[in-house]
Write a protein that holds these residues in place. Structure first.
Motif, PDB file in Angstrom:
ATOM      1  N   PHE A 124      -3.447  74.861   0.504  1.00 21.68           N
ATOM      2  CA  PHE A 124      -2.290  74.373  -0.234  1.00 21.68           C
ATOM      3  C   PHE A 124      -1.524  73.406   0.680  1.00 21.68           C
ATOM      4  O   PHE A 124      -0.934  73.839   1.678  1.00 21.68           O
ATOM      5  CB  PHE A 124      -1.365  75.517  -0.644  1.00 21.68           C
ATOM      6  N   TRP A 125      -1.538  72.133   0.362  1.00 21.85           N
ATOM      7  CA  TRP A 125      -0.745  71.148   1.098  1.00 21.85           C
ATOM      8  C   TRP A 125       0.555  70.924   0.340  1.00 21.85           C
ATOM      9  O   TRP A 125       0.538  70.555  -0.824  1.00 21.85           O
ATOM     10  CB  TRP A 125      -1.516  69.846   1.246  1.00 21.85           C
ATOM     11  N   TYR A 126       1.681  71.189   0.995  1.00 20.15           N
ATOM     12  CA  TYR A 126       2.965  71.184   0.302  1.00 20.15           C
ATOM     13  C   TYR A 126       3.992  70.357   1.064  1.00 20.15           C
ATOM     14  O   TYR A 126       3.888  70.146   2.261  1.00 20.15           O
ATOM     15  CB  TYR A 126       3.480  72.613   0.119  1.00 20.15           C
ATOM     16  N   THR A 127       4.994  69.886   0.312  1.00 18.56           N
ATOM     17  CA  THR A 127       6.105  69.162   0.915  1.00 18.56           C
ATOM     18  C   THR A 127       7.419  69.852   0.565  1.00 18.56           C
ATOM     19  O   THR A 127       7.636  70.246  -0.587  1.00 18.56           O
ATOM     20  CB  THR A 127       6.156  67.701   0.447  1.00 18.56           C
ATOM     21  N   GLU A 128       8.258  70.008   1.543  1.00 20.70           N
ATOM     22  CA  GLU A 128       9.574  70.611   1.313  1.00 20.70           C
ATOM     23  C   GLU A 128      10.569  69.603   0.751  1.00 20.70           C
ATOM     24  O   GLU A 128      11.699  69.965   0.427  1.00 20.70           O
ATOM     25  CB  GLU A 128      10.095  71.207   2.619  1.00 20.70           C
ATOM     26  N   LYS A 146       2.669  69.885   4.740  1.00 23.53           N
ATOM     27  CA  LYS A 146       2.225  70.942   5.647  1.00 23.53           C
ATOM     28  C   LYS A 146       1.158  71.774   4.947  1.00 23.53           C
ATOM     29  O   LYS A 146       1.017  71.731   3.729  1.00 23.53           O
ATOM     30  CB  LYS A 146       3.421  71.825   6.041  1.00 23.53           C
ATOM     31  N   LEU A 147       0.428  72.578   5.735  1.00 29.08           N
ATOM     32  CA  LEU A 147      -0.690  73.358   5.206  1.00 29.08           C
ATOM     33  C   LEU A 147      -0.370  74.839   5.152  1.00 29.08           C
ATOM     34  O   LEU A 147       0.107  75.427   6.133  1.00 29.08           O
ATOM     35  CB  LEU A 147      -1.940  73.142   6.077  1.00 29.08           C
ATOM     36  N   ALA A 148      -0.630  75.445   3.988  1.00 29.25           N
ATOM     37  CA  ALA A 148      -0.631  76.894   3.830  1.00 29.25           C
ATOM     38  C   ALA A 148      -2.001  77.296   3.299  1.00 29.25           C
ATOM     39  O   ALA A 148      -2.608  76.562   2.515  1.00 29.25           O
ATOM     40  CB  ALA A 148       0.470  77.351   2.875  1.00 29.25           C
ATOM     41  N   THR A 164      -0.706  68.504   9.438  1.00 32.90           N
ATOM     42  CA  THR A 164       0.034  67.740   8.443  1.00 32.90           C
ATOM     43  C   THR A 164      -0.860  66.646   7.880  1.00 32.90           C
ATOM     44  O   THR A 164      -1.847  66.245   8.495  1.00 32.90           O
ATOM     45  CB  THR A 164       1.307  67.099   9.036  1.00 32.90           C
ATOM     46  N   LYS A 165      -0.536  66.173   6.699  1.00 33.87           N
ATOM     47  CA  LYS A 165      -1.197  65.006   6.114  1.00 33.87           C
ATOM     48  C   LYS A 165      -0.253  64.393   5.102  1.00 33.87           C
ATOM     49  O   LYS A 165       0.650  65.067   4.586  1.00 33.87           O
ATOM     50  CB  LYS A 165      -2.541  65.375   5.472  1.00 33.87           C
ATOM     51  N   LYS A 166      -0.437  63.117   4.811  1.00 33.60           N
ATOM     52  CA  LYS A 166       0.417  62.424   3.859  1.00 33.60           C
ATOM     53  C   LYS A 166      -0.300  62.365   2.508  1.00 33.60           C
ATOM     54  O   LYS A 166      -1.451  61.935   2.424  1.00 33.60           O
ATOM     55  CB  LYS A 166       0.752  61.022   4.352  1.00 33.60           C
ATOM     56  N   LEU A 203       5.967  81.265  -3.783  1.00 25.58           N
ATOM     57  CA  LEU A 203       6.095  81.783  -2.423  1.00 25.58           C
ATOM     58  C   LEU A 203       6.010  80.680  -1.374  1.00 25.58           C
ATOM     59  O   LEU A 203       6.215  80.946  -0.188  1.00 25.58           O
ATOM     60  CB  LEU A 203       4.991  82.812  -2.161  1.00 25.58           C
ATOM     61  N   ILE A 204       5.705  79.455  -1.813  1.00 22.68           N
ATOM     62  CA  ILE A 204       5.588  78.325  -0.899  1.00 22.68           C
ATOM     63  C   ILE A 204       6.879  77.510  -0.953  1.00 22.68           C
ATOM     64  O   ILE A 204       7.352  77.182  -2.044  1.00 22.68           O
ATOM     65  CB  ILE A 204       4.373  77.459  -1.264  1.00 22.68           C
ATOM     66  N   PRO A 205       7.466  77.173   0.188  1.00 20.50           N
ATOM     67  CA  PRO A 205       8.793  76.523   0.214  1.00 20.50           C
ATOM     68  C   PRO A 205       8.757  75.028  -0.075  1.00 20.50           C
ATOM     69  O   PRO A 205       9.229  74.203   0.713  1.00 20.50           O
ATOM     70  CB  PRO A 205       9.272  76.795   1.640  1.00 20.50           C
ATOM     71  N   GLY A 206       8.197  74.658  -1.204  1.00 24.16           N
ATOM     72  CA  GLY A 206       8.122  73.261  -1.592  1.00 24.16           C
ATOM     73  C   GLY A 206       7.003  73.055  -2.587  1.00 24.16           C
ATOM     74  O   GLY A 206       6.234  73.977  -2.891  1.00 24.16           O
ATOM     75  N   ALA A 207       6.903  71.846  -3.113  1.00 22.60           N
ATOM     76  CA  ALA A 207       5.898  71.541  -4.128  1.00 22.60           C
ATOM     77  C   ALA A 207       4.524  71.370  -3.487  1.00 22.60           C
ATOM     78  O   ALA A 207       4.375  70.650  -2.498  1.00 22.60           O
ATOM     79  CB  ALA A 207       6.278  70.277  -4.885  1.00 22.60           C
ATOM     80  N   VAL A 208       3.515  72.014  -4.074  1.00 25.80           N
ATOM     81  CA  VAL A 208       2.134  71.857  -3.622  1.00 25.80           C
ATOM     82  C   VAL A 208       1.579  70.559  -4.207  1.00 25.80           C
ATOM     83  O   VAL A 208       1.523  70.390  -5.420  1.00 25.80           O
ATOM     84  CB  VAL A 208       1.274  73.054  -4.051  1.00 25.80           C
ATOM     85  N   LEU A 209       1.182  69.635  -3.349  1.00 28.44           N
ATOM     86  CA  LEU A 209       0.658  68.344  -3.788  1.00 28.44           C
ATOM     87  C   LEU A 209      -0.864  68.283  -3.751  1.00 28.44           C
ATOM     88  O   LEU A 209      -1.455  67.376  -4.329  1.00 28.44           O
ATOM     89  CB  LEU A 209       1.220  67.207  -2.932  1.00 28.44           C
TER      90      LEU A 209
END
Length: 461
Positions: free
Chosen positions: A144-148, A124-126, A115-117, A163-169
């Protein structure tokens, strides 16, 4: 896959809707990255190359230039529109569930425990592995670091992000990509998601429509007058053709951008970037790790051996590649970082402000903002003297002398001398543009209205 990062600057989405007059959205500001990034706090307020608005139903991706198209996405209907502002035309496309066959076979590895902020959100990381079609070139691993906590954002060539359950930041490969530097919650008018009435529908035949619907493939895209992109069957290699489908080049490129002043950014199968002319001939050799337009100047950012510099469209080096980051040019100047310190240079590389600051977040014609240990301070650009410090947030306007500041939970406005001219009383406040700013006074910052430079409420039409 670096072509994905630059092609992001080609994309923006717009579409008509029948929802309420105002809707709540997450607003995300993006910037490119090319090397090791500073901390999340340091990244705040760096100039954005595009802005995205998203909620559970709609997506709008807005670039920083009218030369790039705008895309609107309706998640519920899986339909959208691509707007071409310069031509005042638009096309209608399918997206989301109706194009999922185009991303079949893509398999994300959702990495447990990492994880990272980013921009204040826990991510989270994908990861995605992309095999190269070029002999001897290794596969690319994209992080891809994303937040749900924010709804998914996807469009065009980035359809796979659905396909990723949240926005990729944050989206990087070998250290190159994009990152979201700021997230805010805003109310947006319905009209912002409607195709303007003076735009005309661009009629496409069945083959062209299929090309547009194919998750943002570059195939068939018009990039200049009488210049279109064609591709191989896999959509991995591109070339230039005219309106009669006569091939101007072979399938030599993995990315071709829109033309600007008769040159376009392009990349080859080795993921090397340069500039090509209208006939696909190299103007700047395709040898750099990336090349990107600085839309506020005539310069191009380029990276070599992990360092960033500036060159012109003829390939002349304006600023040697010796910096870790170069922000967007503002009035011929840019904040830059080198050896963990920040300063300001002009477009020819002359040092305007020496490298002595932990972070310079932004600048305008009169001031620049410094971040240090969680606090922001305002400096005079001409004298390099401290004007005012102790703020939690400072945002400069590019066309107004008023500066947005935050102290604790309240916002207000100061002038370039650091004097408060509109009281620090608001629970939310935007940056002045064209003499107006959005503010709110209710506890949640949701009852927003517009004020002028005298702090008077402006009635909306």
């Amino acid at each position: 896959m670096k072509s994905l990062f630059l092609s992001l600057s080609l994309s923006v989405f717009s579409l008509g809707s029948t929802y309420a007059q105002m809707q709540k959205f997450f607003k995300l500001d993006y910037r490119f990255v090319a090397s090791e990034m500073p901390s999340d706090a340091e990244m705040a307020e760096i100039e954005a190359f595009q802005t995205v608005y998203v909620n559970d139903k709609l997506i709008k991706v807005s670039p920083s230039t009218l030369e790039s198209p705008i895309y609107l996405i309706n998640k519920e209907s899986n339909k959208g529109s691509i707007l071409f502002p310069e031509e005042k035309q638009f096309v209608e496309v399918s997206t989301g569930g109706t194009t999922m066959d185009a991303v079949e076979g893509m398999s994300f590895d959702f990495v447990e425990g990492k994880t990272k902020k980013i921009a204040g959100y826990d991510c989270k990381l994908a990861q995605l592995r992309i095999e190269s079609f070029a002999e001897g070139v290794e596969a690319s691993i994209i992080d891809f670091w994303y937040t749900e906590a924010i709804p998914s954002i996807y469009w065009g060539e980035f359809e796979m992000l659905s396909l990723i359950p949240g926005a990729v930041l944050e989206f990087t490969s070998a250290g190159n990509g994009f990152v979201v530097t700021k997230v805010s919650k805003v109310d947006v008018k319905q009209s912002e998601f409607e195709v303007p009435k003076d735009y005309t529908l661009l009629e496409l035949d069945e083959e062209e429509a299929n090309e547009v619907d194919s998750i943002g493939s570059l195939t068939g895209m018009q990039v200049a007058d009488n210049r279109f992109i064609y591709s191989n069957d896999e959509g991995t290699l591109y070339g230039l053709a005219d309106h009669d489908d006569q091939h101007i080049t072979g399938l030599e490129f993995t990315f071709i951008d829109y033309y600007r002043d008769d040159v376009a950014i392009a990349s080859d199968p080795d993921n090397k970037f340069g500039l090509i002319d209208i006939n696909g001939k190299p103007v700047v050799p395709l040898k750099y790790e990336y090349v990107a337009v600085d839309y506020n100047s005539e310069a191009y950012l380029f990276s070599e051996d992990g360092k960033v510099g500036l060159l012109n469209k003829e390939g002349k080096i304006l600023v040697k590649p010796e910096y870790d980051q170069i922000a967007t040019m503002i009035d011929g100047k840019a904040a830059v970082s080198k050896d963990d310190l920040w300063g300001i240079i002009d477009v020819n590389g002359k040092i305007v402000i020496p490298f002595e600051y932990e972070m310079i977040t932004e600048l305008n014609k009169t001031n620049f903002v410094v971040y240090h240990e969680g606090i922001m301070a305002l400096y005079n650009l001409k004298t390099n003297k401290l004007v005012k410090e102790g703020y939690d947030y400072i945002s400069l306007s590019q066309d107004s002398p008023l500066i947005t500041v935050q102290q604790g939970a309240k916002f207000g406005f100061i002038n370039p001398l650091g004097e408060v001219v509109i009281p620090i009383k608001y629970t939310a406040a935007g940056t002045f543009a064209s003499g107006e700013a959005i503010v709110a006074e209710d506890p949640d910052g949701e009852d927003q209205y517009i004020i002028n430079m005298r702090g008077e409420r402006v009635e909306e039409n």
